[in-house]
Design a protein around this motif. Structure first.
Motif, PDB file in Angstrom:
ATOM      1  N   LYS A 136       0.830  -1.204   0.000  1.00 23.45           N
ATOM      2  CA  LYS A 136       0.000   0.000   0.000  1.00 23.45           C
ATOM      3  C   LYS A 136       0.866   1.257   0.000  1.00 23.45           C
ATOM      4  O   LYS A 136       0.596   2.215  -0.733  1.00 23.45           O
ATOM      5  CB  LYS A 136      -0.915  -0.019   1.226  1.00 23.45           C
ATOM      6  N   ASN A 171      -4.853  15.145  -7.425  1.00 21.07           N
ATOM      7  CA  ASN A 171      -5.524  14.375  -6.383  1.00 21.07           C
ATOM      8  C   ASN A 171      -5.391  15.141  -5.061  1.00 21.07           C
ATOM      9  O   ASN A 171      -4.525  14.874  -4.243  1.00 21.07           O
ATOM     10  CB  ASN A 171      -4.891  12.982  -6.260  1.00 21.07           C
ATOM     11  N   CYS A 216      -7.798  10.609   1.747  1.00 18.99           N
ATOM     12  CA  CYS A 216      -7.216   9.829   0.650  1.00 18.99           C
ATOM     13  C   CYS A 216      -7.542   8.352   0.812  1.00 18.99           C
ATOM     14  O   CYS A 216      -6.776   7.583   1.401  1.00 18.99           O
ATOM     15  CB  CYS A 216      -5.703  10.035   0.616  1.00 18.99           C
ATOM     16  N   PRO A 217      -8.690   7.922   0.292  1.00 26.18           N
ATOM     17  CA  PRO A 217      -9.075   6.511   0.406  1.00 26.18           C
ATOM     18  C   PRO A 217      -8.186   5.616  -0.454  1.00 26.18           C
ATOM     19  O   PRO A 217      -7.558   6.077  -1.412  1.00 26.18           O
ATOM     20  CB  PRO A 217     -10.515   6.507  -0.098  1.00 26.18           C
ATOM     21  N   ASP A 218      -8.124   4.348  -0.109  1.00 27.42           N
ATOM     22  CA  ASP A 218      -7.297   3.403  -0.855  1.00 27.42           C
ATOM     23  C   ASP A 218      -7.625   3.380  -2.339  1.00 27.42           C
ATOM     24  O   ASP A 218      -6.745   3.162  -3.185  1.00 27.42           O
ATOM     25  CB  ASP A 218      -7.459   1.994  -0.279  1.00 27.42           C
ATOM     26  N   GLU A 219      -8.886   3.601  -2.665  1.00 27.23           N
ATOM     27  CA  GLU A 219      -9.316   3.547  -4.062  1.00 27.23           C
ATOM     28  C   GLU A 219      -8.606   4.587  -4.932  1.00 27.23           C
ATOM     29  O   GLU A 219      -8.569   4.470  -6.151  1.00 27.23           O
ATOM     30  CB  GLU A 219     -10.828   3.760  -4.166  1.00 27.23           C
ATOM     31  N   ALA A 220      -8.030   5.592  -4.287  1.00 27.27           N
ATOM     32  CA  ALA A 220      -7.369   6.662  -5.038  1.00 27.27           C
ATOM     33  C   ALA A 220      -6.011   6.243  -5.586  1.00 27.27           C
ATOM     34  O   ALA A 220      -5.463   6.910  -6.466  1.00 27.27           O
ATOM     35  CB  ALA A 220      -7.208   7.892  -4.148  1.00 27.27           C
ATOM     36  N   MET A 234      -4.732   2.445  -5.049  1.00 33.73           N
ATOM     37  CA  MET A 234      -4.572   0.998  -5.167  1.00 33.73           C
ATOM     38  C   MET A 234      -5.097   0.514  -6.518  1.00 33.73           C
ATOM     39  O   MET A 234      -5.982   1.124  -7.106  1.00 33.73           O
ATOM     40  CB  MET A 234      -5.302   0.286  -4.030  1.00 33.73           C
ATOM     41  N   ASP A 235      -4.514  -0.575  -7.004  1.00 30.58           N
ATOM     42  CA  ASP A 235      -4.913  -1.137  -8.297  1.00 30.58           C
ATOM     43  C   ASP A 235      -5.020  -2.653  -8.151  1.00 30.58           C
ATOM     44  O   ASP A 235      -4.011  -3.332  -7.963  1.00 30.58           O
ATOM     45  CB  ASP A 235      -3.874  -0.796  -9.368  1.00 30.58           C
ATOM     46  N   PRO A 236      -6.232  -3.203  -8.225  1.00 25.86           N
ATOM     47  CA  PRO A 236      -6.404  -4.650  -8.050  1.00 25.86           C
ATOM     48  C   PRO A 236      -5.671  -5.477  -9.097  1.00 25.86           C
ATOM     49  O   PRO A 236      -5.410  -6.665  -8.894  1.00 25.86           O
ATOM     50  CB  PRO A 236      -7.923  -4.834  -8.140  1.00 25.86           C
TER      51      PRO A 236
END
Length: 264
Positions: free
Chosen positions: A208, A222, A235-239, A241-243
């Motif tokens: 992360k 951002n 700053c949420p992880d969705e901003a 992180m990339d699955p």
């Protein structure tokens, strides 16, 4: 000090002591986890070959002042005395040759001196051990993948690192400042985010952190993440992180090390 017994030099002192992957550890997964736990506090890895582990070699007992003094005392004029002592001591302190020397200019032999005195000069497995620079063939210590990154990259990396210092100023206890410095330097070098972070384990927030400091932390568009600390509410992880770029797993990490894609 060494985490696992049996570490050895390879590739004629290219500047990175490699761990014989999972052969020198009694608890292999613990070794990996511990290594990754430390890598966030190590110097930035190279941009072309990602370093999954910090360097565990030790030059304990090396007296840089004495060894350098043997060759560079009363030479008159310019000599490599200062460079010898400086880079030798950095290696003894545990600094990585590649991460260090790629930020040393290649003019006037400085980069070459950095490579030599941090590697072959201290490697008893070569004929260069405790010998002066220019008496040893370049192939024993130079590494194209660790060449000087260029002045523009150095400027950008330094700016990024200063932001890490400013953002984490005043924090008490453990922080992500060292991790921040590591990954923003890689970003300045143009390292691919996915290819870098997918080899960083997803335990204890290391993957992360890699994703965050190489992307959202440096993205002025951002606003909720830009120049903020990791785990900031805005700053949420969705901003960042990339699955599709998650940790590849230990088997693939092993394969990547075997193929030379990741430094072990």
């Amino acid at each position: 000090s060494n985490l696992c017994l049996g570490t050895s030099f390879v590739n004629k002192s290219r500047g990175n002591t490699k761990l014989p992957f999972m052969t020198s550890c009694l608890l292999s997964h613990f070794c990996i986890l511990y290594a990754f736990a430390l890598v966030s506090f190590s110097q930035a890895g190279r941009s072309t070959v990602h370093e999954a582990f910090p360097i565990f070699h030790s030059f304990d007992g090396e007296d840089c002042d004495a060894e350098c003094g043997k060759w560079y005392t009363d030479t008159g004029g310019m000599s490599y005395a200062a460079s010898c002592k400086r880079f030798c001591k950095m290696a003894v302190a545990g600094e990585d040759a590649c991460s260090t020397c790629k930020y040393i200019t290649d003019h006037s032999g400085y980069h070459k001196a950095c490579r030599f005195f941090m590697t072959a000069f201290l490697d008893s497995n070569t004929d260069c051990y405790h010998k002066p620079l220019n008496t040893c063939s370049d192939e024993n210590f130079m590494d194209a993948t660790c060449s000087f990154v260029g002045y523009e990259v150095v400027k950008k990396a330094n700016e990024n690192v200063q932001v890490c210092i400013d953002v984490h100023a005043g924090q008490h206890g453990a922080s992500y400042e060292s991790t921040c410095k590591q990954y923003v330097k890689l970003a300045a070098e143009g390292a691919d985010v996915c290819e870098t972070c997918k080899y960083v384990i997803d335990k204890s927030g290391f993957h992360k952190a890699c994703r965050f400091f190489m992307t959202a932390f440096l993205d002025p568009q951002n606003k909720g993440c830009y120049h903020k600390t990791l785990n900031t509410d805005s700053c949420p992880d969705e901003a960042f992180m990339d699955p599709n770029c998650g940790f590849v797993g230990f088997d693939k990490l092993h394969d990547a090390i075997e193929k030379g894609l990741v430094k072990g």
